[in-house]
Scaffold this active site. Structure first.
Site, mmCIF file in Angstrom:
data_model
loop_
_atom_site.group_PDB
_atom_site.id
_atom_site.type_symbol
_atom_site.label_atom_id
_atom_site.label_comp_id
_atom_site.label_asym_id
_atom_site.label_seq_id
_atom_site.Cartn_x
_atom_site.Cartn_y
_atom_site.Cartn_z
ATOM 1 C CG ASP A 135 6.058 -5.140 -5.551
ATOM 2 O OD1 ASP A 135 6.525 -5.909 -6.407
ATOM 3 O OD2 ASP A 135 5.912 -5.465 -4.359
ATOM 4 C CG ASP A 139 9.629 -5.739 -4.249
ATOM 5 O OD1 ASP A 139 10.724 -6.033 -4.774
ATOM 6 O OD2 ASP A 139 8.840 -6.596 -3.830
ATOM 7 C CG HIS A 183 7.347 -12.688 -0.715
ATOM 8 N ND1 HIS A 183 8.503 -12.492 -1.435
ATOM 9 C CD2 HIS A 183 6.706 -13.695 -1.345
ATOM 10 C CE1 HIS A 183 8.559 -13.333 -2.452
ATOM 11 N NE2 HIS A 183 7.483 -14.087 -2.413
ATOM 12 C CG HIS A 242 5.283 -9.434 -8.001
ATOM 13 N ND1 HIS A 242 6.629 -9.108 -7.856
ATOM 14 C CD2 HIS A 242 5.243 -10.504 -8.821
ATOM 15 C CE1 HIS A 242 7.349 -9.953 -8.555
ATOM 16 N NE2 HIS A 242 6.554 -10.814 -9.158
ATOM 17 C CD GLU A 291 10.782 -9.621 -1.527
ATOM 18 O OE1 GLU A 291 11.714 -10.417 -1.745
ATOM 19 O OE2 GLU A 291 9.701 -9.958 -1.001
ATOM 20 C CG ASP A 308 3.462 -8.007 -3.052
ATOM 21 O OD1 ASP A 308 3.656 -8.996 -3.764
ATOM 22 O OD2 ASP A 308 4.365 -7.218 -2.725
ATOM 23 C CG HIS A 324 6.995 -6.197 -0.157
ATOM 24 N ND1 HIS A 324 6.861 -5.720 -1.447
ATOM 25 C CD2 HIS A 324 6.756 -5.128 0.650
ATOM 26 C CE1 HIS A 324 6.543 -4.437 -1.408
ATOM 27 N NE2 HIS A 324 6.473 -4.054 -0.150
ATOM 28 C CG ASP A 355 9.768 -7.116 -7.582
ATOM 29 O OD1 ASP A 355 9.099 -6.069 -7.546
ATOM 30 O OD2 ASP A 355 9.344 -8.199 -7.104
#
Length: 322
Positions: free
Chosen positions: A127, A231, A144, A129, A276, A131, A100, A233
């Site tokens: 995402d 992303d 990332h 997360h 990712e 980030d 990322h 995830d």
């Protein structure tokens, strides 16, 4: 989803491979662009009537190798230039990664384009997360997990972007969608900077439609360029295991498709990251295939592509025959 610079609704896509894994400690993400191509990304988008130009994989603007901010900066400069150029040519850049940290380059290129056009930019961050770490707050030190903090002008990122750098991205023009894992330091930053957040608790309570409609209405009211950074995830690892940062409880297959369909229907998306994907951790290409299907939904694929007879009519006819 069409490029507004393309007359007659023509869909023009520029695929940019970004085999970056210098922002993560988990090897394998550099194989992501190849896996997406092998899973049929170009074919899927072309089958929708889009004109797809594959620009191949970029190389860093500087010596290859190494990790950390200096290595990421070399990729950032190279990716920023090609994304800005693609937008100038009226196409939609689709950046396929790669970890990322590549969004530092793709969004920097979009920011430069929007600054010249006098147009606001809005970033939808799909995402698990946030980030939004800085080198000071990050527990891992992996870049990332830092791109949004850097793009929004937080301290600790010297010489990351080519000069002259565009004005920093406004944190209020960022929305984290699907969040379910956040570090203490970045939680404080996200709260203090008033970053928009729709976490998985909100999605569990209200679904994806109402929160996403609100975001899209905001983008449309501003006349903003919408950049989507997706992303893998964001998805539940049960559907897409090919990622080094799995977090249970992510979006379902159908929720993700609905989001992509709504984004397409809005006509607002002008640039896209797919990040990712780690084929080394995948199961027989399953995650890559899911990402290709979702990208196709974003560009207009539908489950039903022709009118169908209403269920009520079928039931009535069946009843009469009986």
């Amino acid at each position: 989803m069409t490029s507004e610079a393309s007359p007659g609704g023509e869909c023009r896509i520029a695929l940019i491979g970004a085999p970056i894994e210098v922002g993560t400690s988990e090897p394998g993400a550099l194989m992501g662009p190849t896996a997406l191509r092998t899973a049929g990304l170009v074919r899927a988008l072309s089958d929708l009537g889009c004109s797809v130009t594959d620009h191949g994989d970029i190389a860093p603007d500087g010596p290859a190798g190494g990790r950390g901010l200096d290595a990421v900066a070399a990729w950032t400069r190279a990716l920023s230039r090609i994304v800005e150029d693609v937008l100038d040519r009226g196409a939609v850049p689709v950046t396929a990664g790669g970890d990322h940290s590549l969004s530092l380059g793709s969004i920097d290129g979009v920011m430069r384009y929007c600054a010249r056009q006098g147009r606001p930019l809005f970033v939808l961050w799909l995402d698990a997360h946030a980030d939004f770490n800085t080198p000071e707050t990050s527990p891992s030190g992996n870049v990332h997990g830092m791109p949004l903090a850097a793009l929004c002008g937080e301290a600790g990122f010297p010489q990351l972007f080519a000069e002259p750098a565009p004005p920093a991205l406004s944190p209020t023009s960022v929305h984290l969608f699907g969040l379910r894992s956040i570090d203490a330091g970045e939680r404080a930053l996200v709260t203090a900077r008033h970053v928009g957040v729709t976490d998985m608790r909100t999605i569990d309570e209200f679904g994806v439609v109402a929160p996403l409609r609100k975001i899209l209405a905001q983008v449309e009211a501003q006349g903003a360029h919408l950049h989507v950074s997706f992303d893998i995830d964001f998805l539940d690892p049960a559907i897409a295991p090919g990622v080094g940062t799995t977090v249970p409880g992510g979006a379902t297959f159908r929720e993700a498709h609905l989001i992509m369909e709504m984004l397409h229907d809005s006509g607002l998306v002008r640039s896209l990251d797919i990040v990712e994907l780690n084929p080394f951790l995948d199961e027989r290409g399953r995650s890559a295939k899911v990402l290709v299907e979702l990208a196709a939904s974003l560009f207009g694929r539908r489950i039903l592509d022709r009118p169908t007879v209403p269920i009520e009519a079928v039931s009535r006819d069946a009843a009469e025959r009986a």
